[in-house]
Write an enzyme that holds these catalytic residues in place. Structure first.
Site, PDB file in Angstrom:
ATOM      1  N   CYS A 153       0.880  -1.186   0.000  1.00 51.47           N
ATOM      2  CA  CYS A 153       0.000   0.000   0.000  1.00 51.47           C
ATOM      3  C   CYS A 153       0.910   1.227   0.000  1.00 51.47           C
ATOM      4  CB  CYS A 153      -0.913   0.005   1.216  1.00 51.47           C
ATOM      5  SG  CYS A 153      -1.844  -1.525   1.461  1.00 51.47           S
ATOM      6  N   ALA A 154       1.686   1.369  -1.074  1.00 51.86           N
ATOM      7  CA  ALA A 154       2.817   2.304  -1.083  1.00 51.86           C
ATOM      8  C   ALA A 154       2.408   3.768  -1.061  1.00 51.86           C
ATOM      9  CB  ALA A 154       3.701   2.034  -2.305  1.00 51.86           C
TER      10      ALA A 154
ATOM     11  N   GLY B  93       4.811   6.963  -1.387  1.00 50.52           N
ATOM     12  CA  GLY B  93       6.124   6.354  -1.242  1.00 50.52           C
ATOM     13  C   GLY B  93       7.019   6.780  -0.104  1.00 50.52           C
ATOM     14  N   GLY B  94       6.488   7.414   0.943  1.00 49.08           N
ATOM     15  CA  GLY B  94       7.344   7.827   2.052  1.00 49.08           C
ATOM     16  C   GLY B  94       8.109   6.664   2.663  1.00 49.08           C
ATOM     17  N   LYS B  95       7.402   5.577   2.941  1.00 55.77           N
ATOM     18  CA  LYS B  95       8.054   4.408   3.553  1.00 55.77           C
ATOM     19  C   LYS B  95       8.822   3.600   2.506  1.00 55.77           C
ATOM     20  CE  LYS B  95       4.552   4.297   7.157  1.00 55.77           C
ATOM     21  NZ  LYS B  95       3.712   5.359   6.574  1.00 55.77           N
TER      22      LYS B  95
ATOM     23  N   ASP C  61       0.001   0.110  -5.507  1.00 50.05           N
ATOM     24  CA  ASP C  61      -1.077   0.963  -5.005  1.00 50.05           C
ATOM     25  C   ASP C  61      -2.260   0.915  -5.961  1.00 50.05           C
ATOM     26  OD1 ASP C  61      -1.166   2.979  -2.559  1.00 50.05           O
ATOM     27  OD2 ASP C  61      -2.455   3.791  -4.130  1.00 50.05           O
TER      28      ASP C  61
ATOM     29  N   ASP D 116       1.141  -1.209   4.909  1.00 49.09           N
ATOM     30  CA  ASP D 116       0.808   0.032   5.614  1.00 49.09           C
ATOM     31  C   ASP D 116      -0.659   0.298   5.299  1.00 49.09           C
ATOM     32  OD1 ASP D 116       0.955   2.411   6.988  1.00 49.09           O
ATOM     33  OD2 ASP D 116       1.826   3.533   5.319  1.00 49.09           O
TER      34      ASP D 116
ATOM     35  N   ASP E 227      -6.389  -5.092 -10.816  1.00 50.39           N
ATOM     36  CA  ASP E 227      -7.211  -6.276 -10.541  1.00 50.39           C
ATOM     37  C   ASP E 227      -6.450  -7.197  -9.587  1.00 50.39           C
ATOM     38  OD1 ASP E 227      -5.414  -7.929 -12.038  1.00 50.39           O
ATOM     39  OD2 ASP E 227      -6.441  -7.366 -13.886  1.00 50.39           O
TER      40      ASP E 227
ATOM     41  N   CYS F 236      -1.743   3.969  11.087  1.00 48.12           N
ATOM     42  CA  CYS F 236      -1.562   5.203  11.867  1.00 48.12           C
ATOM     43  C   CYS F 236      -2.824   5.460  12.690  1.00 48.12           C
ATOM     44  CB  CYS F 236      -1.213   6.393  10.975  1.00 48.12           C
ATOM     45  SG  CYS F 236      -2.378   6.723   9.639  1.00 48.12           S
TER      46      CYS F 236
END
Length: 401
Positions: free
Chosen positions: A232-233, A236-238, A256, A301, A284, A354
């Site tokens: 679940c990018a 892209g912070g992580k 994503d 995430d 898909d 979070c």
């Protein structure tokens, strides 16, 4: 003190109206557009506008109580005035403002007592009930922390520089910062500044990332040469943190359901010098199934309520409801069940949110383990807002060999 300049007041008014009454308009983007549209405002004016804007959003329910009515499109000025009177900043003594009589508001302010805990902490009544049900007596301590302004924390991009060099580079731009004890790559600003205009940012020497968030990549324990999937990018912070931890060696597949977020990730990766990232759009289920049993590490995430990051996103408490949380819990269950098959036997995944709600966190992972005995929880952490930074949950889960 003098009343703030009228053009700043108009800007705050328009930004609040957009945030409260236009669908899918979020505070961070609204204020960003407002400040871009008024480049001639000085740094002090910009700081005042941002502070008042976010504090009014943060304390909306309490301000509505002082006003004696809910926020409507035609009474935003009254909302602003009520905040200025309550905070005793940027105003001068007067009996009427924009045709608004203020005696009743002043009387309520003088009383000091508030009728409910939801009004005291400025959250919807349903949310106060949910927090008390899930966190018990601790919920008020956490809401007190969440109603404070978030510090600005940077993650040093170790592909480009060191913590010491970044601090020096920021100092050249008159930005004071210091390392955070116990956080390997974190640097905290002494005061809020626009770091995106600095040469250090343009050179890709850092990303803005909360200290708690930085612990997630470290928990995943990636190694150089591994195949890692960030399921679940988002933007892209992580993902970028994982690339730095792997020193660009190995492969990261960033997934994503939003193509525009992956496009932003590519742009950020280029600036950061992260070359081992491949993006894949989830259009898909086949995209996920093709990755089954292929990754050494997996980061989930997960989408969540966001209740752990209300310090920086105070508007989200007005945009969600209990139905949303119930739906997101089911979505988390489905994602964890489906995506967990991506790791090989012997591989590890981190499930993170979070949120501070056990129903999205410990109860989710425990339910997953109960239904999938081939997985085991190695370690889990609940980081609460009262500890100083954002609230996060993270669990390291191993697929048995």
């Amino acid at each position: 003190m003098e009343l703030i300049h009228r053009n700043l007041l108009i800007g705050i008014h328009d930004a609040l109206q957009e945030t409260f009454f236009e669908k899918n308009k979020y505070a961070d983007k609204v204020i960003e557009r407002l400040l871009k549209a008024h480049r001639k405002w000085g740094s002090q004016d910009r700081a005042v506008v941002s502070e008042i804007f976010y504090n009014i959003i943060r304390w909306k329910k309490r301000l509505e109580y002082y006003m004696g009515e809910g926020v409507k499109p035609n009474n935003i000025y009254k909302l602003i005035l009520t905040y200025l009177l309550w905070s005793e900043t940027h105003y001068k003594k007067f009996d009427e403002f924009e045709g608004i009589k203020i005696a009743n508001t002043l009387n309520k302010l003088k009383k000091g007592t508030l009728p409910t805990k939801a009004i005291e902490h400025s959250i919807p009544e349903w949310l106060a009930e949910t927090l008390e049900k899930e966190l018990g007596n601790q919920w008020e301590k956490e809401m007190t922390a969440l109603n404070k302004q978030a510090p600005t924390v940077l993650r040093v991009n170790t592909l480009k520089t060191t913590k010491e060099n970044l601090i020096e580079e920021l100092e050249d731009s008159d930005i004071e910062s210091s390392p955070i004890r116990g956080y390997i790559d974190a640097v905290e600003l002494t005061e809020k500044r626009n770091v995106f205009l600095t040469e250090a940012f343009k050179k890709g020497m850092f990303e803005v990332q909360d200290a708690s968030s930085q612990l997630i990549g470290q928990l995943l324990d990636v190694k150089e040469g591994m195949r890692v999937v960030d399921a679940c990018a988002g933007a892209g912070g992580k993902t970028l943190h994982l690339a730095a931890l792997m020193q660009n060696k190995g492969q990261i597949i960033a997934l994503d359901i939003f193509e525009w977020k992956l496009a932003e990730l590519k742009r950020r990766a280029k600036r950061a010098g992260a070359h081992n990232i491949e993006t894949r759009f989830i259009n898909d289920n086949k995209v996920i199934k093709r990755l089954y049993n292929s990754a050494d590490r997996l980061l989930i995430d997960a989408p969540c309520s966001g209740l752990g990051v209300l310090k920086r996103n105070p508007d989200s408490k007005w945009k969600i409801d209990q139905d949303f949380i119930d739906r997101i819990i089911k979505e988390q269950q489905n994602i964890l069940q489906d995506y967990s098959k991506i790791i090989k036997k012997g591989g590890q995944l981190v499930y993170a949110t979070c949120s501070i709600l056990p129903s999205e966190n410990t109860l989710q992972t425990q339910n997953f383990i109960n239904n999938n005995p081939e997985y085991e929880i190695i370690r889990e952490e609940n980081i609460m807002p009262s500890q100083g930074y954002d609230g996060f949950y993270m669990a390291l889960i191993k697929r048995k060999g």
